[in-house]
Motif scaffolding. Structure first.
Motif, PDB file in Angstrom:
ATOM      1  N   VAL A   1      -6.127   1.661 -10.894  1.00 21.04           N
ATOM      2  CA  VAL A   1      -7.107   0.807 -10.292  1.00 21.04           C
ATOM      3  C   VAL A   1      -6.399  -0.330  -9.638  1.00 21.04           C
ATOM      4  O   VAL A   1      -5.269  -0.587  -9.904  1.00 21.04           O
ATOM      5  CB  VAL A   1      -8.000   0.207 -11.349  1.00 21.04           C
ATOM      6  CG1 VAL A   1      -9.402   0.416 -10.984  1.00 21.04           C
ATOM      7  CG2 VAL A   1      -7.656   0.752 -12.658  1.00 21.04           C
ATOM      8  N   SER A   2      -7.107  -1.069  -8.825  1.00 20.21           N
ATOM      9  CA  SER A   2      -6.446  -2.156  -8.213  1.00 20.21           C
ATOM     10  C   SER A   2      -7.079  -3.428  -8.634  1.00 20.21           C
ATOM     11  O   SER A   2      -8.207  -3.489  -9.011  1.00 20.21           O
ATOM     12  CB  SER A   2      -6.568  -2.059  -6.736  1.00 20.21           C
ATOM     13  OG  SER A   2      -7.519  -2.892  -6.313  1.00 20.21           O
ATOM     14  N   LEU A   3      -6.313  -4.436  -8.615  1.00 22.03           N
ATOM     15  CA  LEU A   3      -6.806  -5.692  -9.069  1.00 22.03           C
ATOM     16  C   LEU A   3      -6.203  -6.720  -8.195  1.00 22.03           C
ATOM     17  O   LEU A   3      -5.054  -6.704  -7.953  1.00 22.03           O
ATOM     18  CB  LEU A   3      -6.298  -5.899 -10.438  1.00 22.03           C
ATOM     19  CG  LEU A   3      -6.258  -4.559 -11.039  1.00 22.03           C
ATOM     20  CD1 LEU A   3      -4.908  -4.152 -11.400  1.00 22.03           C
ATOM     21  CD2 LEU A   3      -7.173  -4.511 -12.147  1.00 22.03           C
ATOM     22  N   GLU A   4      -7.015  -7.630  -7.799  1.00 18.72           N
ATOM     23  CA  GLU A   4      -6.500  -8.645  -6.946  1.00 18.72           C
ATOM     24  C   GLU A   4      -6.767  -9.983  -7.550  1.00 18.72           C
ATOM     25  O   GLU A   4      -7.879 -10.318  -7.825  1.00 18.72           O
ATOM     26  CB  GLU A   4      -7.194  -8.556  -5.628  1.00 18.72           C
ATOM     27  CG  GLU A   4      -6.481  -9.336  -4.640  1.00 18.72           C
ATOM     28  CD  GLU A   4      -6.166  -8.501  -3.480  1.00 18.72           C
ATOM     29  OE1 GLU A   4      -6.221  -7.343  -3.548  1.00 18.72           O
ATOM     30  OE2 GLU A   4      -5.851  -9.021  -2.505  1.00 18.72           O
ATOM     31  N   GLY A   5      -5.748 -10.767  -7.764  1.00 20.54           N
ATOM     32  CA  GLY A   5      -5.921 -12.021  -8.458  1.00 20.54           C
ATOM     33  C   GLY A   5      -6.495 -13.108  -7.612  1.00 20.54           C
ATOM     34  O   GLY A   5      -6.616 -14.210  -8.052  1.00 20.54           O
TER      35      GLY A   5
ATOM     36  N   GLY B   1       1.192   7.500  -6.310  1.00 23.95           N
ATOM     37  CA  GLY B   1      -0.056   8.210  -6.541  1.00 23.95           C
ATOM     38  C   GLY B   1      -1.162   7.324  -7.082  1.00 23.95           C
ATOM     39  O   GLY B   1      -2.086   7.809  -7.736  1.00 23.95           O
ATOM     40  N   GLN B   2      -1.082   6.028  -6.801  1.00 17.42           N
ATOM     41  CA  GLN B   2      -2.068   5.081  -7.314  1.00 17.42           C
ATOM     42  C   GLN B   2      -3.157   4.815  -6.288  1.00 17.42           C
ATOM     43  O   GLN B   2      -2.896   4.750  -5.090  1.00 17.42           O
ATOM     44  CB  GLN B   2      -1.390   3.753  -7.688  1.00 17.42           C
ATOM     45  CG  GLN B   2      -0.249   3.886  -8.668  1.00 17.42           C
ATOM     46  CD  GLN B   2      -0.703   4.450 -10.003  1.00 17.42           C
ATOM     47  OE1 GLN B   2      -1.866   4.339 -10.369  1.00 17.42           O
ATOM     48  NE2 GLN B   2       0.224   5.034 -10.743  1.00 17.42           N
ATOM     49  N   THR B   3      -4.351   4.646  -6.746  1.00 18.98           N
ATOM     50  CA  THR B   3      -5.470   4.277  -5.881  1.00 18.98           C
ATOM     51  C   THR B   3      -5.894   2.849  -6.172  1.00 18.98           C
ATOM     52  O   THR B   3      -5.470   2.250  -7.157  1.00 18.98           O
ATOM     53  CB  THR B   3      -6.670   5.220  -6.099  1.00 18.98           C
ATOM     54  OG1 THR B   3      -7.081   5.152  -7.472  1.00 18.98           O
ATOM     55  CG2 THR B   3      -6.294   6.648  -5.748  1.00 18.98           C
ATOM     56  N   TRP B   4      -6.731   2.325  -5.332  1.00 18.17           N
ATOM     57  CA  TRP B   4      -7.255   0.979  -5.538  1.00 18.17           C
ATOM     58  C   TRP B   4      -8.661   0.931  -4.950  1.00 18.17           C
ATOM     59  O   TRP B   4      -9.120   1.860  -4.300  1.00 18.17           O
ATOM     60  CB  TRP B   4      -6.355  -0.066  -4.871  1.00 18.17           C
ATOM     61  CG  TRP B   4      -6.205   0.094  -3.391  1.00 18.17           C
ATOM     62  CD1 TRP B   4      -6.969  -0.459  -2.422  1.00 18.17           C
ATOM     63  CD2 TRP B   4      -5.203   0.874  -2.721  1.00 18.17           C
ATOM     64  NE1 TRP B   4      -6.525  -0.086  -1.174  1.00 18.17           N
ATOM     65  CE2 TRP B   4      -5.432   0.727  -1.329  1.00 18.17           C
ATOM     66  CE3 TRP B   4      -4.133   1.664  -3.143  1.00 18.17           C
ATOM     67  CZ2 TRP B   4      -4.636   1.351  -0.373  1.00 18.17           C
ATOM     68  CZ3 TRP B   4      -3.342   2.285  -2.202  1.00 18.17           C
ATOM     69  CH2 TRP B   4      -3.585   2.130  -0.830  1.00 18.17           C
ATOM     70  N   ARG B   5      -9.333  -0.154  -5.181  1.00 22.25           N
ATOM     71  CA  ARG B   5     -10.718  -0.280  -4.726  1.00 22.25           C
ATOM     72  C   ARG B   5     -10.800  -1.094  -3.442  1.00 22.25           C
ATOM     73  O   ARG B   5     -10.011  -2.004  -3.224  1.00 22.25           O
ATOM     74  CB  ARG B   5     -11.581  -0.909  -5.825  1.00 22.25           C
ATOM     75  CG  ARG B   5     -11.712   0.021  -7.028  1.00 22.25           C
ATOM     76  CD  ARG B   5     -12.665  -0.532  -8.061  1.00 22.25           C
ATOM     77  NE  ARG B   5     -14.007  -0.710  -7.543  1.00 22.25           N
ATOM     78  CZ  ARG B   5     -14.904   0.274  -7.406  1.00 22.25           C
ATOM     79  NH1 ARG B   5     -14.564   1.513  -7.731  1.00 22.25           N
ATOM     80  NH2 ARG B   5     -16.107   0.028  -6.953  1.00 22.25           N
TER      81      ARG B   5
ATOM     82  N   GLU C   1       0.821  -1.198   0.000  1.00 16.42           N
ATOM     83  CA  GLU C   1       0.000   0.000   0.000  1.00 16.42           C
ATOM     84  C   GLU C   1       0.863   1.260   0.000  1.00 16.42           C
ATOM     85  O   GLU C   1       0.528   2.252  -0.671  1.00 16.42           O
ATOM     86  CB  GLU C   1      -0.947  -0.036   1.195  1.00 16.42           C
ATOM     87  CG  GLU C   1      -1.956  -1.176   1.099  1.00 16.42           C
ATOM     88  CD  GLU C   1      -2.834  -1.307   2.331  1.00 16.42           C
ATOM     89  OE1 GLU C   1      -2.631  -0.518   3.290  1.00 16.42           O
ATOM     90  OE2 GLU C   1      -3.720  -2.184   2.337  1.00 16.42           O
ATOM     91  N   ALA C   2       1.962   1.219   0.753  1.00 13.34           N
ATOM     92  CA  ALA C   2       2.850   2.388   0.787  1.00 13.34           C
ATOM     93  C   ALA C   2       3.450   2.656  -0.589  1.00 13.34           C
ATOM     94  O   ALA C   2       3.568   3.819  -1.017  1.00 13.34           O
ATOM     95  CB  ALA C   2       3.964   2.165   1.814  1.00 13.34           C
ATOM     96  N   TRP C   3       3.823   1.602  -1.288  1.00 17.82           N
ATOM     97  CA  TRP C   3       4.407   1.764  -2.634  1.00 17.82           C
ATOM     98  C   TRP C   3       3.395   2.364  -3.597  1.00 17.82           C
ATOM     99  O   TRP C   3       3.722   3.243  -4.398  1.00 17.82           O
ATOM    100  CB  TRP C   3       4.900   0.416  -3.148  1.00 17.82           C
ATOM    101  CG  TRP C   3       5.592   0.475  -4.463  1.00 17.82           C
ATOM    102  CD1 TRP C   3       6.797   1.059  -4.738  1.00 17.82           C
ATOM    103  CD2 TRP C   3       5.122  -0.081  -5.703  1.00 17.82           C
ATOM    104  NE1 TRP C   3       7.128   0.895  -6.064  1.00 17.82           N
ATOM    105  CE2 TRP C   3       6.110   0.196  -6.683  1.00 17.82           C
ATOM    106  CE3 TRP C   3       3.991  -0.796  -6.074  1.00 17.82           C
ATOM    107  CZ2 TRP C   3       5.974  -0.213  -8.016  1.00 17.82           C
ATOM    108  CZ3 TRP C   3       3.860  -1.203  -7.383  1.00 17.82           C
ATOM    109  CH2 TRP C   3       4.836  -0.907  -8.339  1.00 17.82           C
TER     110      TRP C   3
ATOM    111  N   GLY D   1      -7.482   2.420  -0.062  1.00 19.83           N
ATOM    112  CA  GLY D   1      -7.274   3.612  -0.859  1.00 19.83           C
ATOM    113  C   GLY D   1      -8.465   4.279  -1.375  1.00 19.83           C
ATOM    114  O   GLY D   1      -9.069   4.184  -1.765  1.00 19.83           O
ATOM    115  N   GLY D   2      -9.540   4.222  -1.205  1.00 16.57           N
ATOM    116  CA  GLY D   2     -10.632   4.838  -1.886  1.00 16.57           C
ATOM    117  C   GLY D   2     -11.126   3.994  -2.987  1.00 16.57           C
ATOM    118  O   GLY D   2     -10.444   3.168  -3.471  1.00 16.57           O
TER     119      GLY D   2
END
Length: 408
Positions: free
Chosen positions: A396-400, A182-186, A175-177, A388-389
């Motif tokens: 965007v975030s993606l989780e496999g 400046g990246q967000t995720w869901r 998350e820190a990286w 992250g919002g």
């Protein structure tokens, strides 16, 4: 290169996860872990002579935000300039059809889908976003349920074509990286549901251990998994060699001499029985209780029990493993009690159907994906955890690995 990427590249190299000529597909869902995975692979893979061919997202249709997650994953693939494949599956219906939990149904369908995408994209590896925290949580879950070296080995860095490049970094580092970039995720709200065992471990047990013993306990638990993995691999090697001598296959029938099994050390005997069960389980989960039931049957000298996908009978000094045919009237007996008929086979449609969309390039073909870890581990999937919002701006975030009950 950032320290985070150095750690990821080090894991890839040390564990031989991929190298020159490999083509990668990353499973994505919407959480921080898979967002980081996608960005990290896009940077690390070319350095090692590999290529990220695409992202794959399974919409589980379990949450109101599922479609928004899918749209964000598609946007991320476009930003990275790689292919995107998606499928929508009613996982709740799949769970009912399979007579299993939503979590297990999601895991099965998800890995089938990701393997199909890998084959269609010509990929040699399927990457998923498990972290060191996921590893620690899995060890604790296995301890709570009762496990030996195989179970405590928890999540494997590589299992078949499935790889886990983030397994040596903590979730906080992920998350820190992303924030630095400046990246967000869901966010997946189902990860807060503490009726789910993993979430209870994540939000209550592991934080308590960290408070009591320090943050290093996460690394200690991950190290335990690595040590158990070495032990499990040695045991499996010996057991496989032993099973090759003792387990006899005649078509679909597997037999095992009762006397020869009884002469083995219990640690090896269990694994020989596990190998025999796996051969007839047809991909179904085989666990410790199933193995112990077969061993107990062998000690009684007679009788029959039903286990995943098969019936085991003890007669004339032999254990006989025979595929089970569902019969509502005479399904078989487990010590005098009727045994429910076997679970239905997976019903997820192949990747060529209309449920799949390819936003970049053609996707001609199909394949299947498996999960990592030995088959005796029931749940190695991990839910996305992010803060992250939920907006899709910037990234965007993606989780496999879909959440237990949740992503999509």
């Amino acid at each position: 290169m950032s320290r985070f990427l150095e750690r990821v590249q080090q894991t890839v190299s040390e564990q031989a996860l991929f190298g020159a000529g490999d083509v990668l597909v990353a499973g994505v869902s919407g959480g921080a872990d898979s967002t980081a995975l996608a960005f990290a692979l896009a940077e690390v893979a070319p350095r090692l002579g590999a290529r990220l061919a695409g992202l794959a997202h399974l919409n589980h249709q379990l949450r109101d935000a599922a479609d928004a997650d899918e749209a964000c994953c598609r946007e991320l693939a476009a930003r990275l300039g790689v292919g995107f494949d998606s499928r929508r599956v009613d996982v709740a219906a799949e769970a009912r059809a399979r007579k299993t939990s939503i979590e297990d149904a999601a895991r099965t369908v998800r890995y089938l889908f990701l393997s199909e995408v890998a084959a269609a994209r010509g990929a040699t590896r399927v990457a998923v976003g498990h972290t060191r925290n996921d590893q620690a949580e899995t060890v604790l879950l296995r301890l709570a349920r009762g496990a030996g070296p195989v179970g405590l080995a928890a999540i494997y860095p590589r299992a078949g074509q499935v790889i886990r490049p983030l397994l040596d970094v903590r979730r906080g580092e992920v998350e820190a990286w992303l924030r630095e970039r400046g990246q967000t995720w869901r966010e997946d709200e189902s990860n807060q549901d503490r009726t789910i065992p993993r979430n209870k471990v994540r939000h209550e047990l592991l934080p308590w251990l960290v408070e009591a013993f320090g943050a290093g306990v996460v690394d200690v638990l991950a190290r335990q998994a690595a040590l158990s993995r070495d032990d499990a691999e040695w045991f499996d090697l010996v057991a496989t060699e032993t099973a090759d001598r003792l387990v006899i296959e005649d078509g679909t029938i597997v037999t095992l001499e009762q006397g020869a099994l009884g002469a083995l050390h219990p640690a090896i005997g269990r694994r020989v029985v596990l190998e025999a069960l796996r051969r007839g389980a047809n991909g179904r989960f085989v666990g410790f209780d199933h193995v112990e039931a077969v061993l107990a049957l062998g000690q009684t000298g007679s009788g029959a029990i039903d286990v995943p996908g098969q019936r085991v009978e003890c007669r004339q000094g032999r254990l006989r493993f025979e595929p089970r045919t569902p019969d509502p009237g005479r399904e078989g007996r487990r010590r005098g009690r009727p045994v429910p008929e076997s679970e239905p086979e997976p019903t997820a449609e192949p990747i060529g159907g209309s449920a799949v969309s390819n936003s970049t390039g053609d996707c001609p073909g199909a394949d299947r994906r498996q999960d990592g870890g030995p088959e005796v581990e029931r749940r190695v999937e991990v839910e996305p955890r992010a803060q992250g919002g939920s907006k899709c701006a910037g990234s965007v975030s993606l989780e496999g690995h879909a959440p237990k009950g949740g992503r999509g």
